[in-house]
Design a protein around this motif. Sequence first.
Motif, PDB file in Angstrom:
ATOM      1  N   LYS A  13      51.868  17.815  37.368  1.00  0.00           N
ATOM      2  CA  LYS A  13      50.515  17.220  36.987  1.00  0.00           C
ATOM      3  C   LYS A  13      49.631  18.156  37.561  1.00  0.00           C
ATOM      4  O   LYS A  13      49.170  18.316  38.731  1.00  0.00           O
ATOM      5  N   ILE A  14      49.027  19.067  36.596  1.00  0.00           N
ATOM      6  CA  ILE A  14      48.099  20.365  36.884  1.00  0.00           C
ATOM      7  C   ILE A  14      46.609  19.764  37.059  1.00  0.00           C
ATOM      8  O   ILE A  14      46.036  19.253  36.172  1.00  0.00           O
ATOM      9  N   ASP A  15      45.910  20.516  38.133  1.00  0.00           N
ATOM     10  CA  ASP A  15      44.617  19.991  38.230  1.00  0.00           C
ATOM     11  C   ASP A  15      43.736  20.532  37.154  1.00  0.00           C
ATOM     12  O   ASP A  15      43.855  21.583  36.609  1.00  0.00           O
ATOM     13  N   LYS A  16      42.618  19.876  36.722  1.00  0.00           N
ATOM     14  CA  LYS A  16      41.771  20.173  35.763  1.00  0.00           C
ATOM     15  C   LYS A  16      41.023  21.459  36.108  1.00  0.00           C
ATOM     16  O   LYS A  16      40.785  22.527  35.358  1.00  0.00           O
ATOM     17  N   LYS A  17      40.751  21.671  37.506  1.00  0.00           N
ATOM     18  CA  LYS A  17      40.232  22.854  37.750  1.00  0.00           C
ATOM     19  C   LYS A  17      41.101  24.207  37.716  1.00  0.00           C
ATOM     20  O   LYS A  17      40.571  25.130  37.614  1.00  0.00           O
ATOM     21  N   ASP A  18      42.477  24.017  37.678  1.00  0.00           N
ATOM     22  CA  ASP A  18      43.388  25.097  37.628  1.00  0.00           C
ATOM     23  C   ASP A  18      43.393  25.463  36.180  1.00  0.00           C
ATOM     24  O   ASP A  18      43.434  26.503  35.759  1.00  0.00           O
ATOM     25  N   ILE A  19      43.373  24.370  35.226  1.00  0.00           N
ATOM     26  CA  ILE A  19      43.298  24.541  33.953  1.00  0.00           C
ATOM     27  C   ILE A  19      42.226  25.255  33.451  1.00  0.00           C
ATOM     28  O   ILE A  19      42.200  26.202  32.554  1.00  0.00           O
ATOM     29  N   LYS A  20      41.011  24.824  34.162  1.00  0.00           N
ATOM     30  CA  LYS A  20      39.824  25.577  33.790  1.00  0.00           C
ATOM     31  C   LYS A  20      39.688  26.919  33.999  1.00  0.00           C
ATOM     32  O   LYS A  20      39.271  27.946  33.090  1.00  0.00           O
ATOM     33  N   ARG A  21      40.356  27.349  35.405  1.00  0.00           N
ATOM     34  CA  ARG A  21      40.365  28.632  35.740  1.00  0.00           C
ATOM     35  C   ARG A  21      41.232  29.652  34.651  1.00  0.00           C
ATOM     36  O   ARG A  21      40.636  30.681  34.206  1.00  0.00           O
ATOM     37  N   ALA A  22      42.442  29.064  34.336  1.00  0.00           N
ATOM     38  CA  ALA A  22      43.303  29.701  33.495  1.00  0.00           C
ATOM     39  C   ALA A  22      42.587  29.959  32.106  1.00  0.00           C
ATOM     40  O   ALA A  22      42.525  31.070  31.364  1.00  0.00           O
ATOM     41  N   HIS A  23      41.886  29.075  31.477  1.00  0.00           N
ATOM     42  CA  HIS A  23      41.174  29.058  30.300  1.00  0.00           C
ATOM     43  C   HIS A  23      40.073  30.210  30.351  1.00  0.00           C
ATOM     44  O   HIS A  23      39.959  30.701  29.354  1.00  0.00           O
ATOM     45  N   GLU A  24      39.336  30.153  31.312  1.00  0.00           N
ATOM     46  CA  GLU A  24      38.268  31.120  31.479  1.00  0.00           C
ATOM     47  C   GLU A  24      38.877  32.639  31.752  1.00  0.00           C
ATOM     48  O   GLU A  24      38.308  33.447  31.169  1.00  0.00           O
ATOM     49  N   LEU A  25      39.933  32.619  32.386  1.00  0.00           N
ATOM     50  CA  LEU A  25      40.628  34.217  32.427  1.00  0.00           C
ATOM     51  C   LEU A  25      40.821  34.570  31.437  1.00  0.00           C
ATOM     52  O   LEU A  25      40.517  35.741  30.964  1.00  0.00           O
ATOM     53  N   ILE A  26      41.668  33.818  30.181  1.00  0.00           N
ATOM     54  CA  ILE A  26      41.922  34.478  29.103  1.00  0.00           C
ATOM     55  C   ILE A  26      41.069  34.698  28.030  1.00  0.00           C
ATOM     56  O   ILE A  26      41.208  35.087  26.966  1.00  0.00           O
ATOM     57  N   SER A  27      39.809  33.946  28.426  1.00  0.00           N
ATOM     58  CA  SER A  27      38.782  33.923  27.542  1.00  0.00           C
ATOM     59  C   SER A  27      37.708  34.973  27.782  1.00  0.00           C
ATOM     60  O   SER A  27      36.954  35.366  26.825  1.00  0.00           O
ATOM     61  N   THR A  28      37.886  35.549  29.099  1.00  0.00           N
ATOM     62  CA  THR A  28      36.889  36.742  29.448  1.00  0.00           C
ATOM     63  C   THR A  28      37.610  38.185  29.277  1.00  0.00           C
ATOM     64  O   THR A  28      38.697  38.261  29.996  1.00  0.00           O
ATOM     65  N   PRO A  29      37.310  38.941  28.594  1.00  0.00           N
ATOM     66  CA  PRO A  29      37.702  40.103  28.435  1.00  0.00           C
ATOM     67  C   PRO A  29      37.237  41.066  29.800  1.00  0.00           C
ATOM     68  O   PRO A  29      36.371  40.678  30.682  1.00  0.00           O
ATOM     69  N   VAL A  30      38.441  41.814  30.028  1.00  0.00           N
ATOM     70  CA  VAL A  30      38.315  42.765  31.447  1.00  0.00           C
ATOM     71  C   VAL A  30      37.022  43.619  31.371  1.00  0.00           C
ATOM     72  O   VAL A  30      36.794  43.931  30.291  1.00  0.00           O
ATOM     73  N   LYS A  31      36.395  43.728  32.296  1.00  0.00           N
ATOM     74  CA  LYS A  31      35.126  44.474  32.146  1.00  0.00           C
ATOM     75  C   LYS A  31      35.154  45.907  32.097  1.00  0.00           C
ATOM     76  O   LYS A  31      34.361  46.665  31.325  1.00  0.00           O
ATOM     77  N   GLN A  32      36.456  46.429  32.487  1.00  0.00           N
ATOM     78  CA  GLN A  32      37.079  47.752  32.151  1.00  0.00           C
ATOM     79  C   GLN A  32      38.455  47.990  32.165  1.00  0.00           C
ATOM     80  O   GLN A  32      38.870  47.137  32.912  1.00  0.00           O
ATOM     81  N   PRO A  33      39.015  48.874  31.634  1.00  0.00           N
ATOM     82  CA  PRO A  33      40.397  48.962  31.493  1.00  0.00           C
ATOM     83  C   PRO A  33      41.046  49.076  33.137  1.00  0.00           C
ATOM     84  O   PRO A  33      40.509  49.804  33.843  1.00  0.00           O
ATOM     85  N   LEU A  34      42.081  48.477  33.063  1.00  0.00           N
ATOM     86  CA  LEU A  34      42.821  48.558  34.409  1.00  0.00           C
ATOM     87  C   LEU A  34      43.562  50.130  34.520  1.00  0.00           C
ATOM     88  O   LEU A  34      43.974  50.707  33.615  1.00  0.00           O
ATOM     89  N   VAL A  35      43.116  50.734  35.756  1.00  0.00           N
ATOM     90  CA  VAL A  35      43.830  52.020  36.089  1.00  0.00           C
ATOM     91  C   VAL A  35      45.325  51.683  36.491  1.00  0.00           C
ATOM     92  O   VAL A  35      45.536  50.969  37.525  1.00  0.00           O
ATOM     93  N   LEU A  36      46.092  52.426  35.856  1.00  0.00           N
ATOM     94  CA  LEU A  36      47.467  52.542  36.058  1.00  0.00           C
ATOM     95  C   LEU A  36      48.073  53.727  36.545  1.00  0.00           C
ATOM     96  O   LEU A  36      47.871  54.602  35.725  1.00  0.00           O
ATOM     97  N   PRO A  37      48.730  53.971  37.662  1.00  0.00           N
ATOM     98  CA  PRO A  37      49.338  52.872  38.588  1.00  0.00           C
ATOM     99  C   PRO A  37      47.993  52.648  39.500  1.00  0.00           C
ATOM    100  O   PRO A  37      47.144  53.327  39.320  1.00  0.00           O
TER     101      PRO A  37
END
Length: 474
Positions: free
Chosen positions: A30-54
């Motif tokens: 039973k997943i808390d609403k705050k955790d679901i909200k965080r996941a939704h916000e994460l995938i709805s927000t593009p990264v500010k700049q490309p991740l440097v790899l490695p």
Amino acid sequence: MKKIWYLCTLLSLSAPLAQAQLNAHPEAYKIDKKDIKRAHELISTPVKQPLVLPNPNPDAQWFPDASLGLFMHWGIHSVVGAQPSWDMIANYEWGGRVSPPDKYYALAERFNPRDYDPNKYLKAAKDAGFTYAVLTTKHHDGYALWPSKYGIGTKQYMNGRDLLKEYVDACRANGLKVGFYFSPRDWHYPGLMHPNEFDAKTWRDLPPITDSTANQQAYEQFLAFVMAQMEELLTRYGKIDMLWLDGMNWRGVADMHTEQVYAWIRSLQPGILVNDRWANIVNPDNPQGNGVSFGDFTTQFECTLPTYIPSRWWDHCDIWTSTPGPGWGYDPNGAFRPLSWFFRHLAASRSLGGNFLINAGPSGDGDMHPNFYKQTDSIARWMQHSKESVIGAGPTPGVQLSNVMITTRGNDWYLHLLPDFKKKVSARTGKQPSELILLRTGERIPFDYNDGFVTFVLDPSKRTTTDDVVKVVM
């Protein structure tokens, strides 16, 4: 006695089921609403700049010289020496011995590692030249080795014992980098797996997804569950050096938002290294994976000898034991591969600039098989004279320059003569070396130099069954 124990183990695979089952403990999902909200916000927000790899963080720069890591698949499957997770899949080429799932999950009732002392086997690994370790915190079966807020694991079955804390403490006590393996896909999670997927004969016979909106919501809830568990791993144990992921998926959802997830991971552990398997699903019957390789290091050479340089940073993972059945899990027979195999894979990895991550699973009681210690003792003796040729050594200046594998350190070369090599050694050094030294004995080796090529034959009396390393001092 060992044969009797192994026979009893095999017979136990058909024992009556205990209370633990596939659908046990629904309250843990039973997943808390705050955790679901965080996941939704994460995938709805593009990264500010490309991740440097490695990862350019100074704390991540240990990886290129790490050279040798110990992989440990450990969990409820270890009780009977089963293949982790895959043994619950009926009619599967690489599993099926503990199917259906209810039989597999019944092992949770029996998993109680009374002899668990990770300091013992991690010290043996350290003495043998290993520099980092990676433990399965949770495999695809979903059983967590720590008392997680969500899902099943030690919280329900071992009075909340935290097996990870003991592992992390032992890594640090022995000067090993701390690695966590974590499987985002969780076959115990309600709705992730259709019943047909637990049988290789029917796992492609799946009903269509009729409501894409509801399916997307279900995916976000699952992502919330996965992120909450990862947050626990990355905030409870201090600095974690490596997160070795093994496949995120939800049927009907194509975008796993890898870059957003990796950026979030770095926000929790800025100096961490993450492999390339968040959205890249790698299975025993598909070791090359089915997705884009995106991570700080890549993992193309699973259970296959490295033959080329796949990326700037990479590791080669393989199974140390050879008994058919246990696979990545504990091998009750203790059938470790010959030392010649070990050194071939170590030299191949280092000569191409990669690390060798070799797997040996502890038993259900928590200790390694006695043969593990025999292997590490033998490797430790070899490391006393030849460690400089592999641990922290540089890659070959060119695979075409010799008929044996080469590693380097500064201007010097190391020529690796494995047991099956019986010919004259030829190495195109381009200039005459000052001397050639057999590292095992320290003695000088006679050689010829002509037109940029060094040639020599190592006397058969000086050969061994491991890796005879000749140092070319330039």
